[in-house]
Design a protein around this motif. Structure first.
Motif, mmCIF file in Angstrom:
data_model
loop_
_atom_site.group_PDB
_atom_site.id
_atom_site.type_symbol
_atom_site.label_atom_id
_atom_site.label_comp_id
_atom_site.label_asym_id
_atom_site.label_seq_id
_atom_site.Cartn_x
_atom_site.Cartn_y
_atom_site.Cartn_z
ATOM 1 N N TYR A 124 0.688 -1.164 -0.016
ATOM 2 C CA TYR A 124 0.189 0.066 -0.052
ATOM 3 C C TYR A 124 0.915 1.177 -0.001
ATOM 4 O O TYR A 124 0.588 2.347 -0.711
ATOM 5 N N LEU A 125 1.964 1.248 0.775
ATOM 6 C CA LEU A 125 2.758 2.350 0.953
ATOM 7 C C LEU A 125 3.533 2.697 -0.356
ATOM 8 O O LEU A 125 3.623 3.814 -0.645
ATOM 9 N N GLU A 126 4.178 1.620 -0.848
ATOM 10 C CA GLU A 126 4.736 1.646 -2.095
ATOM 11 C C GLU A 126 3.960 2.345 -2.998
ATOM 12 O O GLU A 126 4.364 3.034 -4.138
ATOM 13 N N GLU A 127 2.675 1.858 -3.436
ATOM 14 C CA GLU A 127 1.902 2.328 -4.358
ATOM 15 C C GLU A 127 1.746 3.965 -4.083
ATOM 16 O O GLU A 127 1.213 4.778 -5.280
ATOM 17 N N HIS A 128 1.813 4.400 -2.859
ATOM 18 C CA HIS A 128 1.677 5.686 -2.697
ATOM 19 C C HIS A 128 2.976 6.583 -2.795
ATOM 20 O O HIS A 128 3.043 7.602 -2.245
ATOM 21 N N ASN A 129 4.269 5.704 -3.108
ATOM 22 C CA ASN A 129 5.427 6.415 -3.067
ATOM 23 C C ASN A 129 6.078 6.895 -1.786
ATOM 24 O O ASN A 129 6.516 7.866 -1.655
ATOM 25 N N ILE A 130 5.656 5.924 -0.736
ATOM 26 C CA ILE A 130 6.059 6.454 0.675
ATOM 27 C C ILE A 130 7.103 5.501 1.238
ATOM 28 O O ILE A 130 6.732 3.998 1.008
ATOM 29 N N GLY A 131 8.173 5.654 1.636
ATOM 30 C CA GLY A 131 9.072 4.962 2.204
ATOM 31 C C GLY A 131 10.585 5.406 2.308
ATOM 32 O O GLY A 131 10.512 6.819 2.041
ATOM 33 N N PHE A 132 11.413 4.527 2.564
ATOM 34 C CA PHE A 132 13.128 4.960 2.725
ATOM 35 C C PHE A 132 13.368 4.961 1.356
ATOM 36 O O PHE A 132 13.360 4.069 0.727
#
Length: 328
Positions: free
Chosen positions: A91-99
């Motif tokens: 889910y977070l990767e789809e929203h371009n969220i992460g380190f």
């Protein structure tokens, strides 16, 4: 009781920067709870129980490189349930969220799971799809408590096994003092009994032989202290403290550590070898605080959240909840 007029109770979703969502399989008797901070949050953890199921907790050591995480996943399913955090990563990767690692981002999602395989279907466990669904549910940011999320199949008072335990559940509690907001989310699934944070009265736990009223785990345990009893091992209380305070990783780890005082104040016994008790802390905000005072306040909201978990639980899977206990 101490005068607390300077403090007001708020809803957990009033703490800005965080979203909470549940997903569950009611028939299967399990679920998960996602706590998201898409802008990133300082984080810490303290694992006290002897039988934890956790993921990415080493990264929260202040000596490690990563400074922020983007979600915490609490789930049922024992160690199988750690797969729910994979759904949060998706889910977070789809929203371009992460380190940011240069070729993309890697979402950092610490997780902890509790044992609920005795509820519903033992083959039904939180997976990546359920973890993703919990993140989607967080978009509404209106989490239900009791038999929802990571508390769906939770139970308490298990020293004598499945026949005399009670239903536990997911609880939340939050307060505001001035600009400061702090709250706790917890899935209550302990070996021990649960006590009221304000009165000290036992409110849930091991049942008497007739299953009509509460018995007392400490009395039973202490009276058999010379026996090498193989206690029921399906336990673990897992939770997360969230706040808009300005904290670094070291301070978050200390807040998580002090949060276990909340466990100890209302769960007796606690942190046994048959529990995997774990607390995370997430901090996203600019409110300057005294970290020691905040840690003590964190223990208080955690204790109150534990109470809410058992007070809002409903009888299910053949396990009596507080609301239906005859001799309460």
């Amino acid at each position: 009781m101490m005068n607390m007029e300077f403090m007001k109770k708020i809803e957990i979703n009033q703490i800005e920067g965080f979203r909470i969502g549940n997903a569950q399989d009611i028939e299967g008797g399990t679920g998960c709870t996602a706590i998201l901070c898409e802008e990133g949050a300082s984080a810490g953890v303290d694992v006290r129980g002897g039988g934890p199921a956790t993921r990415e907790t080493d990264l929260l050591n202040p000596t490690k490189m990563v400074e922020q995480v983007f979600a915490v996943m609490l789930s049922g399913g024992s160690a199988f349930g750690l797969d729910a955090s994979t759904g949060a990563m998706k889910y977070l990767e789809e929203h371009n969220i992460g380190f940011d690692v240069g070729v993309g981002c890697v979402p950092i999602v610490p997780a902890a799971s509790l044992f609920d395989l005795i509820s519903g279907d033992a083959k039904c466990r939180p997976d990546a799809a359920m973890g993703y669904a919990a993140c989607k549910a967080s978009e509404k940011n209106d989490p239900e408590i009791g038999n929802f999320g990571a508390g769906t199949g939770a139970t308490v008072g298990k020293f004598l096994g499945i026949d005399r335990l009670m239903k536990g559940g997911l609880g939340t509690y939050a307060v505001q003092i001035g600009d400061l907001k702090i709250g706790a989310v917890v899935a209550v699934n302990c070996l021990g009994d649960v006590y009221d944070a304000d009165t000290g009265e036992q409110i849930a736990g091991i049942l008497n032989e007739e299953k009509t009223a509460l018995d007392n785990t400490r009395r039973i345990m202490w009276s058999s202290v010379q026996q090498d009893k193989n206690v029921f091992t399906g336990n673990t209380t897992i939770g997360c403290i969230i706040t808009n305070a300005k904290l670094n990783k070291s301070q978050c780890n200390k807040i998580a550590s002090m949060g276990h005082n909340g466990y100890a104040s209302v769960i007796k016994p606690v942190h046994t070898s048959a529990d995997g008790d774990t607390i995370f802390c997430l901090a996203k905000g600019s409110v300057e605080v005294n970290a020691d005072a905040l840690g003590d306040l964190g223990a208080y909201v955690m204790a109150k959240a534990i109470n809410e978990g058992v007070k809002n639980a409903k009888t299910a899977y053949g396990f009596t909840a507080l609301c239906d206990l005859e001799g309460k």
